[in-house]
Design an enzyme around this catalytic site. Structure first.
Site, PDB file in Angstrom:
ATOM      1  N   ASN A 152     -10.171  -0.264   0.078  1.00  0.00           N
ATOM      2  CA  ASN A 152      -8.718  -0.186  -0.039  1.00  0.00           C
ATOM      3  C   ASN A 152      -8.296  -0.680  -1.425  1.00  0.00           C
ATOM      4  O   ASN A 152      -8.320  -1.880  -1.696  1.00  0.00           O
ATOM      5  CB  ASN A 152      -8.073  -1.034   1.065  1.00  0.00           C
ATOM      6  CG  ASN A 152      -6.552  -0.959   1.037  1.00  0.00           C
ATOM      7  OD1 ASN A 152      -5.960  -0.392   0.129  1.00  0.00           O
ATOM      8  ND2 ASN A 152      -5.927  -1.544   2.044  1.00  0.00           N
ATOM      9  N   CYS A 183       0.807  -1.234   0.000  1.00  0.00           N
ATOM     10  CA  CYS A 183       0.000   0.000   0.000  1.00  0.00           C
ATOM     11  C   CYS A 183       0.836   1.278   0.000  1.00  0.00           C
ATOM     12  O   CYS A 183       0.297   2.369  -0.204  1.00  0.00           O
ATOM     13  CB  CYS A 183      -0.945   0.008   1.189  1.00  0.00           C
ATOM     14  SG  CYS A 183      -2.153  -1.315   1.098  1.00  0.00           S
ATOM     15  N   HIS A 225      -3.535   7.109   2.793  1.00  0.00           N
ATOM     16  CA  HIS A 225      -3.917   5.816   2.226  1.00  0.00           C
ATOM     17  C   HIS A 225      -5.237   5.383   2.871  1.00  0.00           C
ATOM     18  O   HIS A 225      -5.433   5.571   4.074  1.00  0.00           O
ATOM     19  CB  HIS A 225      -2.818   4.794   2.509  1.00  0.00           C
ATOM     20  CG  HIS A 225      -3.214   3.394   2.154  1.00  0.00           C
ATOM     21  ND1 HIS A 225      -3.689   3.066   0.907  1.00  0.00           N
ATOM     22  CD2 HIS A 225      -3.232   2.253   2.885  1.00  0.00           C
ATOM     23  CE1 HIS A 225      -3.983   1.777   0.888  1.00  0.00           C
ATOM     24  NE2 HIS A 225      -3.713   1.256   2.064  1.00  0.00           N
TER      25      HIS A 225
HETATM   26  N1  ACO Z   1     -18.078  -9.043   9.424  1.00  0.00           N
HETATM   27  C1  ACO Z   1     -18.438  -9.383  10.667  1.00  0.00           C
HETATM   28  N2  ACO Z   1     -17.546  -9.756  11.607  1.00  0.00           N
HETATM   29  C2  ACO Z   1     -16.255  -9.787  11.261  1.00  0.00           C
HETATM   30  C3  ACO Z   1     -15.814  -9.440   9.963  1.00  0.00           C
HETATM   31  C4  ACO Z   1     -16.789  -9.056   9.027  1.00  0.00           C
HETATM   32  N3  ACO Z   1     -16.472  -8.704   7.779  1.00  0.00           N
HETATM   33  N4  ACO Z   1     -14.470  -9.546   9.930  1.00  0.00           N
HETATM   34  C5  ACO Z   1     -14.077  -9.951  11.144  1.00  0.00           C
HETATM   35  N5  ACO Z   1     -15.158 -10.095  11.949  1.00  0.00           N
HETATM   36  C6  ACO Z   1     -15.184 -10.528  13.336  1.00  0.00           C
HETATM   37  C7  ACO Z   1     -13.969 -11.335  13.729  1.00  0.00           C
HETATM   38  O1  ACO Z   1     -14.152 -12.685  13.372  1.00  0.00           O
HETATM   39  C8  ACO Z   1     -13.950 -11.123  15.223  1.00  0.00           C
HETATM   40  O2  ACO Z   1     -14.871 -11.996  15.816  1.00  0.00           O
HETATM   41  P1  ACO Z   1     -14.550 -12.714  17.219  1.00  0.00           P
HETATM   42  O3  ACO Z   1     -14.386 -11.600  18.189  1.00  0.00           O
HETATM   43  O4  ACO Z   1     -15.756 -13.547  17.424  1.00  0.00           O
HETATM   44  O5  ACO Z   1     -13.285 -13.478  16.985  1.00  0.00           O
HETATM   45  C9  ACO Z   1     -14.448  -9.695  15.396  1.00  0.00           C
HETATM   46  O6  ACO Z   1     -15.144  -9.375  14.172  1.00  0.00           O
HETATM   47  C10 ACO Z   1     -13.341  -8.682  15.598  1.00  0.00           C
HETATM   48  O7  ACO Z   1     -12.323  -8.924  14.621  1.00  0.00           O
HETATM   49  P2  ACO Z   1     -11.011  -8.058  14.557  1.00  0.00           P
HETATM   50  O8  ACO Z   1     -10.080  -8.620  13.548  1.00  0.00           O
HETATM   51  O9  ACO Z   1     -10.521  -7.836  15.958  1.00  0.00           O
HETATM   52  O10 ACO Z   1     -11.619  -6.671  14.004  1.00  0.00           O
HETATM   53  P3  ACO Z   1     -10.918  -5.298  13.892  1.00  0.00           P
HETATM   54  O11 ACO Z   1     -11.669  -4.296  14.641  1.00  0.00           O
HETATM   55  O12 ACO Z   1      -9.432  -5.386  14.123  1.00  0.00           O
HETATM   56  O13 ACO Z   1     -11.141  -4.950  12.347  1.00  0.00           O
HETATM   57  C11 ACO Z   1      -9.849  -4.918  10.309  1.00  0.00           C
HETATM   58  C12 ACO Z   1     -10.582  -5.800  11.358  1.00  0.00           C
HETATM   59  C13 ACO Z   1     -10.867  -4.025   9.667  1.00  0.00           C
HETATM   60  C14 ACO Z   1      -9.196  -5.844   9.282  1.00  0.00           C
HETATM   61  C15 ACO Z   1      -8.775  -4.080  11.041  1.00  0.00           C
HETATM   62  O14 ACO Z   1      -8.010  -4.897  11.886  1.00  0.00           O
HETATM   63  C16 ACO Z   1      -7.845  -3.347  10.095  1.00  0.00           C
HETATM   64  O15 ACO Z   1      -8.231  -2.406   9.441  1.00  0.00           O
HETATM   65  N6  ACO Z   1      -6.560  -3.729  10.068  1.00  0.00           N
HETATM   66  C17 ACO Z   1      -5.535  -2.990   9.301  1.00  0.00           C
HETATM   67  C18 ACO Z   1      -5.673  -3.196   7.817  1.00  0.00           C
HETATM   68  C19 ACO Z   1      -4.540  -2.482   7.097  1.00  0.00           C
HETATM   69  O16 ACO Z   1      -4.251  -1.324   7.337  1.00  0.00           O
HETATM   70  N7  ACO Z   1      -3.835  -3.213   6.242  1.00  0.00           N
HETATM   71  C20 ACO Z   1      -2.653  -2.636   5.620  1.00  0.00           C
HETATM   72  C21 ACO Z   1      -2.886  -2.252   4.224  1.00  0.00           C
HETATM   73  S1  ACO Z   1      -3.356  -3.603   3.213  1.00  0.00           S
HETATM   74  C22 ACO Z   1      -2.009  -3.967   2.176  1.00  0.00           C
HETATM   75  O17 ACO Z   1      -0.935  -3.508   2.383  1.00  0.00           O
HETATM   76  C23 ACO Z   1      -2.257  -4.904   1.051  1.00  0.00           C
END
Ligand code: ACO
Length: 332
Positions: A286, A116, A256
């Site tokens: 994204n 990214c 980003h």
């Molecule tokens: N719908 C419903 N529930 C979901 C979903 C979904 N789409 N996805 C995950 N959950 C659930 C999980 O299973 C989890 O359930 P559990 O508590 O029963 O285990 C709960 O929601 C919480 O999951 P988390 O992973 O803790 O959710 P979080 O608040 O961290 O959000 C996210 C996830 C959006 C992926 C976040 O962590 C994030 O944005 N991370 C950074 C992403 C990023 O910046 N990536 C870098 C760039 S990408 C690249 O370089 C290619």
């Protein structure tokens, strides 16, 4: 000799027609519009449909439009850099294919892979090459067909990503506009949290890797989030301090677009009000290397010559960074 800087003299983007909404995703995996909106800020994303179409097709559309918009002949281009994490093929470079499709024949071209942060790495590289005095017209393309590496049965990643491409033209100037400064960083120990398991030299493609779904994005979301939220804010504040900029001096933050919560945290740390932050994650999700040009293009008509702009990104690698530049033209 007067200082030569690289200035953006044009921008153009391509977004595919197909809109994949949260409502449609609700039918594909166990998720909800409410969860996606509150956790990420994404409502819909664009998907490139069509047999045989890849990243270069979107990149070439963005470039052809850019050449037209800036009244530039393909023959005038010296160099084209493509930032992509989803190349058409492992080789040759997608940049080569984009150049060919856009009729660019007098340039050399290569890809930069920094997930990214690739658009920032490429902008920085292109700017330094222009400052050398050797290159006059350079195109930087940020393009990704993320849908090609997304598992649409994995709710933790399939809601996040979309497809798009953006292209900028960079040219030399002796005015105090354009590229000013950058801080770019990477830390390969972060690879464990965000990667594609198979298809590389360590684990070439096989029936087993396909069966195990190892050609899709693997992400430990929470671990990545923790790094992203800290590093993107740290580097954005650092570039302000390094250049003696206060929040009042900054006209725009172009972040980003990975997660609205990461963007908000960065803006808060910089002391910027929301009206100075370009945000369109709701519409595109994204798009990896295309997020920053998608924002610049959408806000182009509101930009003025001399506006201080900070672009910031965080991505797989880990890679992250910020670039400070001054907008080079009044768009209206
Ligand atoms: N719908 C419903 N529930 C979901 C979903 C979904 N789409 N996805 C995950 N959950 C659930 C999980 O299973 C989890 O359930 P559990 O508590 O029963 O285990 C709960 O929601 C919480 O999951 P988390 O992973 O803790 O959710 P979080 O608040 O961290 O959000 C996210 C996830 C959006 C992926 C976040 O962590 C994030 O944005 N991370 C950074 C992403 C990023 O910046 N990536 C870098 C760039 S990408 C690249 O370089 C290619």
């Amino acid at each position: 000799m007067a200082n030569v800087r690289a200035a953006i003299t044009g921008i153009n983007v391509f977004t595919p027609d197909y809109v994949l909404t949260n409502k449609e995703l609700e039918k594909m995996v166990d998720t909800s519009d409410e969860w996606i909106m509150t956790r990420t800020g994404i409502r819909e994303r664009r998907i490139l449909k069509g047999e045989g179409l890849g990243t270069s097709d979107m990149g070439a559309e963005a470039v052809k439009g850019l050449l037209k918009k800036t009244n530039t002949s393909p023959d005038e281009i010296d160099l084209l850099i493509c930032a992509t994490a989803t190349p058409d093929m492992k080789f040759p470079a997608t940049a080569n294919i984009i150049s060919d499709k856009a009729g660019i024949k007098n340039a050399y071209s290569f890809d930069i892979m920094a997930a990214c942060s690739g658009f920032l790495y490429s902008f920085d590289t292109a700017s330094k090459l222009i400052e050398s005095g050797r290159y006059k017209k350079v195109i930087v393309v940020g393009a990704d067909k993320m849908s090609s590496i997304v598992d649409y049965t994995d709710r933790t990643t399939c809601v996040l990503f979309g497809d798009a491409a953006g292209a900028i033209l960079l040219e030399p100037t002796t005015e105090n506009i354009g590229y000013q400064d950058s801080i770019l960083q990477s830390d390969g120990s972060g690879a464990q949290f965000l990667h594609l398991k198979a298809g590389g030299s360590v684990k070439p493609a096989s029936h087993e890797t396909v069966d195990a779904k190892e050609h899709f994005i693997y992400q430990e979301g929470q671990a990545v989030f923790k790094f992203a939220v800290t590093k993107m804010a740290d580097v954005s504040v650092a570039i302000m301090e390094k250049n003696g900029l206060t929040a009042d001096d900054v006209a725009w933050l172009v972040p980003h677009q990975a997660n609205l919560r990461i963007i908000d945290a960065t803006a808060r740390r910089m002391g910027l009000s929301k009206d100075k932050v370009m945000i369109n994650i709701e519409k595109y999700g994204n798009t990896t290397n295309a997020t920053i040009p998608l924002c610049l293009a959408e806000w182009e008509n509101q930009l003025h010559k001399g506006d201080n702009i900070i672009m910031a990104a965080f991505g797989g690698g880990f890679t992250w960074g910020a670039i400070y530049f001054k907008w080079a033209y009044d768009s209206k």
